[in-house]
Write an enzyme that holds these catalytic residues in place. Structure first.
Site, PDB file in Angstrom:
ATOM      1  N   HIS A   1      27.538  51.898  36.519  1.00 21.10           N
ATOM      2  CA  HIS A   1      27.229  50.469  36.479  1.00 21.10           C
ATOM      3  C   HIS A   1      26.196  50.138  35.427  1.00 21.10           C
ATOM      4  O   HIS A   1      25.551  51.023  34.866  1.00 21.10           O
ATOM      5  CB  HIS A   1      26.770  49.980  37.864  1.00 21.10           C
TER       6      HIS A   1
ATOM      7  N   CYS B   1      23.692  57.045  41.198  1.00 19.85           N
ATOM      8  CA  CYS B   1      24.695  56.407  40.343  1.00 19.85           C
ATOM      9  C   CYS B   1      24.394  56.689  38.874  1.00 19.85           C
ATOM     10  O   CYS B   1      23.320  57.155  38.517  1.00 19.85           O
ATOM     11  CB  CYS B   1      24.705  54.898  40.570  1.00 19.85           C
TER      12      CYS B   1
END
Length: 164
Positions: free
Chosen positions: A123, A139
């Site tokens: 992301h 992440c």
């Protein structure tokens, strides 16, 4: 798409990782005994393309803090990234991109791409100074313009290899 069961995985966890309802997994695998899955067993994941039809692959080097995009095994582009911090490491293994969500808001920047591991993705970020660092909850963070570019290139089902 075919998933190979890893040690310790359950059918329920596989359904969560791929965001696929358990009944859909069972329906796509009529010979599957849902109470008896084993390491090395292959399970068809409905709704995702055959990875052999996708020319792209993403390689993530945690130690180098770098994401590399390949097309037909030829390097296309490299991007700087941020990865998981101590006690919240970025998962290592073979995954696929299972969905994309533009403008997820908050710390996720302007694009979210889910990995086939629940709670993990690639992301953007609202903190560009974090790129190059080990600061996330596992992440893979990218500059917003980089993740938007990557998302515009790769299709759902793109394989992602994450390694140290």
């Amino acid at each position: 798409m075919i998933h190979t069961v890893k040690p310790g995985e359950t059918l329920f966890q596989i359904s969560l990782d791929y965001r696929t309802p358990l009944p859909a997994l069972i329906g796509a695998n009529p010979s599957l005994n849902p109470d008896l899955i084993y390491s090395g067993q292959t399970i068809t994941i409905p709704g995702l393309p055959d990875p052999d039809t996708i020319p792209y692959q993403i390689d993530v080097s945690i130690n180098n803090r770098q994401l590399t995009l390949f097309k037909n095994s030829v390097m296309e582009k490299q991007y700087p990234i941020a990865v998981g911090r101590m006690l919240h490491g970025t998962p290592v293994g073979d995954f696929v991109i299972i969905n994309k969500a533009p403008n997820p808001g908050g710390p996720y920047g302007t694009m979210w791409m889910s990995l086939s591991k629940q709670h993990y993705g690639i992301h953007g970020t609202n903190d560009p100074s974090s790129i190059g660092q080990a600061v996330s909850l596992g992440c893979i963070r990218m500059y917003n313009h980089d993740v938007e570019e990557l998302a515009s290139i790769i299709p759902i089902g793109t394989p992602v290899l994450i390694h140290p």
